[in-house]
Design an enzyme around this catalytic site. Structure first.
Site, mmCIF file in Angstrom:
data_model
loop_
_atom_site.group_PDB
_atom_site.id
_atom_site.type_symbol
_atom_site.label_atom_id
_atom_site.label_comp_id
_atom_site.label_asym_id
_atom_site.label_seq_id
_atom_site.Cartn_x
_atom_site.Cartn_y
_atom_site.Cartn_z
ATOM 1 C CE LYS A 1 -13.867 7.025 -0.383
ATOM 2 N NZ LYS A 1 -13.218 7.244 0.930
ATOM 3 C CG HIS B 1 -2.185 -0.750 1.017
ATOM 4 N ND1 HIS B 1 -3.300 -0.224 0.418
ATOM 5 C CD2 HIS B 1 -2.468 -2.028 1.302
ATOM 6 C CE1 HIS B 1 -4.238 -1.163 0.378
ATOM 7 N NE2 HIS B 1 -3.758 -2.269 0.909
ATOM 8 C CB THR C 1 -10.041 5.364 -2.300
ATOM 9 O OG1 THR C 1 -9.786 5.646 -0.909
ATOM 10 C CG2 THR C 1 -9.343 4.080 -2.707
ATOM 11 C CE LYS D 1 -3.254 10.899 3.039
ATOM 12 N NZ LYS D 1 -3.936 10.331 1.865
ATOM 13 C CE LYS E 1 -6.402 14.099 -0.084
ATOM 14 N NZ LYS E 1 -6.497 12.842 -0.819
ATOM 15 N NE ARG E 2 -5.352 10.031 9.892
ATOM 16 C CZ ARG E 2 -4.847 9.035 10.611
ATOM 17 N NH1 ARG E 2 -5.271 7.789 10.419
ATOM 18 N NH2 ARG E 2 -3.944 9.252 11.556
HETATM 19 C C1 LIG Z 1 -11.960 7.431 1.296
HETATM 20 C C2 LIG Z 1 -11.577 7.761 2.685
HETATM 21 C C3 LIG Z 1 -10.242 7.970 3.008
HETATM 22 C C4 LIG Z 1 -9.125 7.910 1.986
HETATM 23 O O1 LIG Z 1 -8.975 9.174 1.412
HETATM 24 P P1 LIG Z 1 -7.687 9.568 0.549
HETATM 25 O O2 LIG Z 1 -8.040 10.901 0.009
HETATM 26 O O3 LIG Z 1 -7.568 8.533 -0.535
HETATM 27 O O4 LIG Z 1 -6.534 9.587 1.466
HETATM 28 C C5 LIG Z 1 -9.920 8.283 4.320
HETATM 29 N N1 LIG Z 1 -10.872 8.399 5.263
HETATM 30 C C6 LIG Z 1 -12.176 8.199 4.989
HETATM 31 C C7 LIG Z 1 -13.186 8.361 6.076
HETATM 32 C C8 LIG Z 1 -12.571 7.875 3.694
HETATM 33 O O5 LIG Z 1 -13.878 7.683 3.428
#
Ligand SMILES: *Cc1c(COP(=O)(O)O)cnc(C)c1O
Length: 810
Positions: free
Chosen positions: A655, A355, A651, A549, A543-544
């Site tokens: 979305k 990952h 991911t 990032k 995101k985190r």
């Molecule tokens: C999809 C998702 C992530 C991953 O987000 P990235 O932008 O790909 O880092 C992290 N936390 C939650 C709650 C998510 O739904």
């Protein structure tokens, strides 16, 4: 399901009284939640039994997805939608004076994951069931999930997530399926009929008790299982008195220590946690899961010779990699199979997903800790390493350095990724560029030895949660235009392209986005008191929080925009709302400072009347799956601005795309495949490419100071970090400042600053051509089908697991 309102009302009232022993007029929302949960569980149970019977009878190969995390979110509304009962239930309850949305809001998120990796596992379970594939999840039933984030005075504060405090309507405890997991002790060798046997003694035994959660497929009869293990003592309560007379306190302490194994999810995303308890959790998961899989297999098949033909086990990152030596242990010590045959079965069964290439995330465990905790497993890893190094020696005679670099045991550590590659038959990356970097750089030496193991499986997301459930109005619009087939075949979304130039369809898409923005604006005002303009551009970075990032790049650019607005309040920019969300690991100082910086900048900007509300900055606390479901449908700009090469896939980007947001992003992870899908004209790309970043790391040649001296804007914003311009404590942001200049900007924030500002300017221009923007939005939705986890899981099923659908009748 075919159930009418009256029948459901009857069921509901009966169930309510049976459970609660009182009349419906005295019902609380929680009472109603529990009642509805029980009814849905009854519906699902029938399908669950049928599914398990069919799997047992047909003997098809099954896959078990081992993951330390499953970030499921809420289950009740999902299950109602999947049963096609949501409308009926909502209307039926409404007639009883009960509001379904209030009941649904009672449910806590199942937050058994940190972020992307855990959410991926949840989307995979959704797709396995929805594709009628026999596949199950295995993990730990953490008593406390991912912490709840509160913001106090601009700082993150962590609160425990006691998601089980009101019980869990979805799980079923299977006490009779408990197994024993052994830690510590020593291994004694003995002879038995000319065979050396290994006897593990003086160990501490922990009882692993499974709790099963049904994973219902979308409008079909498949119900797979998520099995979560809970740690309990093997002692019965009355044994406590025999612990030693008068040693009651130690007995209680012992129970506490055992239970601590399934107490808490470690909140470190992409960071290796070196604590013994974490290693205990990992072994606990794989040992319990393997024992239960093998027990079931043996009941049906007897010998384990054909195990790999009937069972596939997938490990989500290296966290469950002890599945390799644990399966070897069971095959050799308990089933008396010889080493070579055990190795054939083990490597044939196990496959592995990498990952991340971030060095701080690569798992390695000190040998002494490992050996003390898991003496027999250590012996097996040692033997795997011996044989592996011997093979390498044959291939590269005399190249000790190479063998040392590739060894599983080296420099006092167990290298988990090396074990994963050596002990599995498949190693996959999660986006094309990530897999290429693995093959050509990070794991190049392993790729040379095992080229046939490496493959790509680009991540995906379930369109049923992230579009159908999260964005019902857009879903209705799509179905009205192209029919409902996209719910099963997400690539059918491409038919929306027929309407991309249809003015009335564009208007409807824009209207849906606007109403979703209104809903989010209301939510934000209720939560934070900040009033945002619904006509402004909703620009979202959730995101985190992590240096790679680059939330820092975003907030520094906002500061620059603010500076320019102060100079010229009539600056021609379209009003914009910058929305942030995300949790920092509790021990990640720089990430926490970034959260504080975002709040400090927000404070300054949101209170400055002179800029005429042209920009607003909002930080939404406690980003989790449910908050995401509110935000993605309202987003217009998707921030995917990681330092190129660092985001394996992402991911969140998918979305956003599926909900019609336009990506501003680097050529990193799946952003590249999103660009390939939509074309350059429907995405805004900027910044260094991965090979440029990797070249800088390898050969040097980057100077942050040089960028600083050539860009007056950067000089200004950096000085504002440390000169008291922002409302914050003295020296609050000195560390961030130093990381950019004195530590030479490891993540190329300054290097990418000007290209990013240009890209944001392009967004500003594009947005003002409303027709063009909506067309871009439709293009993104239409091309998002390939990022469905159904596509991903189809590829895993055919290419790695060799599993096929099992049809479950009514
Ligand atoms: C999809 C998702 C992530 C991953 O987000 P990235 O932008 O790909 O880092 C992290 N936390 C939650 C709650 C998510 O739904």
């Amino acid at each position: 399901m075919n159930i009418d309102k009256e029948y459901f009302q009857k069921l509901f009232l009966e169930k309510f009284e049976a459970i609660h022993g009182k009349m419906i007029s005295e019902a609380s929302s929680l009472d109603c939640y529990v009642t509805l949960g029980a009814i849905i569980r009854d519906f699902i149970s029938r399908k669950w039994i049928a599914t398990n019977q069919a799997y047992a009878a047909q003997g098809e190969k099954q896959v078990y997805y081992f993951s330390m995390e499953f970030l499921l979110g809420k289950m009740m509304e999902r299950n109602l939608i999947y049963l096609d009962l949501k409308e009926t239930v909502a209307e039926a309850l409404e007639e009883l004076g009960i509001h379904l949305h209030e009941i649904l809001s009672i449910e806590p998120d199942a937050g058994l994951g940190n972020g992307g990796l855990g959410r991926l596992a949840a989307c995979f379970l959704d797709s396995l069931s929805s594709l009628q594939l026999p596949g199950h999840g295995c993990s730990i039933r953490y008593k406390y999930g991912f912490f709840e984030q509160k913001i106090v005075d601009g700082y993150q504060v962590e609160l425990p997530d006691s998601w089980l405090k009101n019980g869990n309507v979805w799980e079923i405890r299977k006490a009779d399926k408990a197994v024993e997991v052994r830690f510590g002790g020593n291994v004694r060798m003995d002879q038995n009929n000319g065979r050396t046997v290994f006897i593990h003694e003086n160990y501490d035994a922990v009882l692993a008790v499974p709790y099963d959660t049904p994973i219902l497929g979308f409008r079909n009869n498949t119900v797979n299982t998520l099995r979560l293990w809970s740690a309990e003592t093997t002692m019965r309560e009355f044994d406590f008195s025999t612990f030693n007379r008068g040693d009651y306190l130690n007995a209680v302490k012992y129970k506490y220590e055992v239970e601590s194994i399934s107490q808490i999810l470690y909140p470190d995303d992409r960071h290796q946690e070196g604590r013994t308890l974490r290693l205990k959790q990992q072994y606990f998961l794989v040992s319990a899961s393997l024992q239960s899989i093998i027990q079931r297999y043996k009941k049906k098949n007897g010998s384990l010779q054909g195990f790999a033909e009937k069972v596939a086990i997938h490990i989500n990152d290296t966290h469950p990699v002890l599945a390799i030596p644990e399966l070897m242990r069971i095959l050799i010590d308990e089933e008396e199979i010889d080493w070579d045959e055990a190795w054939r079965i083990t490597t044939g069964t196990i496959s592995y997903t990498n990952h991340t290439i971030l060095p701080e995330a690569l798992e390695k465990w000190p040998i002494d800790l490992f050996q003390t905790l898991l003496p027999r497993i250590y012996m097996i890893v040692h033997e795997i390493n011996e044989r592996f190094c011997r093979e390498l020696w044959q291939r590269y005679p005399g190249d000790w350095e190479k063998i040392h670099r590739m060894a599983i045991l080296a420099d006092g550590y167990v290298h988990m990724a090396h074990l994963a590659v050596a002990g599995s038959h498949s190693v996959n990356g999660v986006a094309e560029i990530h897999t290429e970097i693995l093959k050509k750089q990070v794991m190049a030496e392993f790729y040379e030895v095992f080229p046939y193991k490496f493959n790509n499986k680009t991540n995906g997301i379930t369109p049923r949660r992230w579009l159908l459930k999260a964005n019902p109005s857009l879903s209705r619009l799509i179905t009205d235009a192209i029919g409902p087939s996209w719910l099963h075949h997400s690539t059918d979304l491409i038919h929306l392209m027929k309407f991309a130039d249809d003015p009335s369809f564009r208007e409807k898409v824009a209207a849906v986005k606007y109403s979703n923005k209104l809903a989010l604006a209301k939510f934000i005002e209720d939560k934070s008191g900040i009033r945002i303009h619904p006509e402004s551009i909703f620009d979202v970075h959730i995101k985190r929080i992590h240096a790679y990032k680059r939330q820092l790049l975003n907030i520094l650019h906002i500061l620059d925009l603010y500076n320019r607005l102060r100079e010229n309040p009539d600056l021609d920019i379209f009003p914009r709302t910058f929305i942030f969300g995300g949790k920092a690991a509790p021990s990640y100082y720089q990430a926490k400072q970034t959260i504080k910086l975002i709040h400090a900048v927000a404070d300054k900007i949101n209170h400055d009347r002179t800029i005429k509300d042209k920009i607003k900055v909002v930080f939404l606390e406690n980003y989790n799956v449910s908050l995401g479901e509110r935000i993605f449908p309202a987003a217009e700009v998707s921030q995917q601005i990681s330092t190129a090469s660092k985001e394996a896939s992402g991911t969140g980007n998918m979305k956003f795309m599926m909900n019609g947001a336009i990506t501003i992003g680097t050529l990193d992870g799946a952003n590249i495949e999103i660009r390939d899908a939509v074309g350059d004209e429907n995405i805004v790309i900027f910044g260094l490419a991965a090979h440029e970043v990797l070249d800088y790391y390898r050969h040097g040649g980057y100077s942050a100071w040089e960028v600083y001296h050539h860009d007056a804007r950067i000089k200004t914003i950096l000085s504002q970090l440390i000169n008291g311009f922002l409302p914050a404590a003295q020296d609050e942001f000195k560390n961030l400042y130093d990381s950019l200049l004195y530590h030479n900007d490891e993540y190329f924030v300054l290097k990418d600053f000007a290209p990013y500002a240009d890209a944001q300017h392009r967004i500003n221009t594009l947005y003002q051509d409303k027709n063009r923007w909506t067309r871009m939005s439709i293009c993104n939705i239409a091309h998002s089908g390939r990022f469905s986890s159904d596509r991903t899981i189809g590829e895993y099923a055919a290419g790695i697991w060799q599993i096929r659908p099992v049809y479950i009748g009514n």
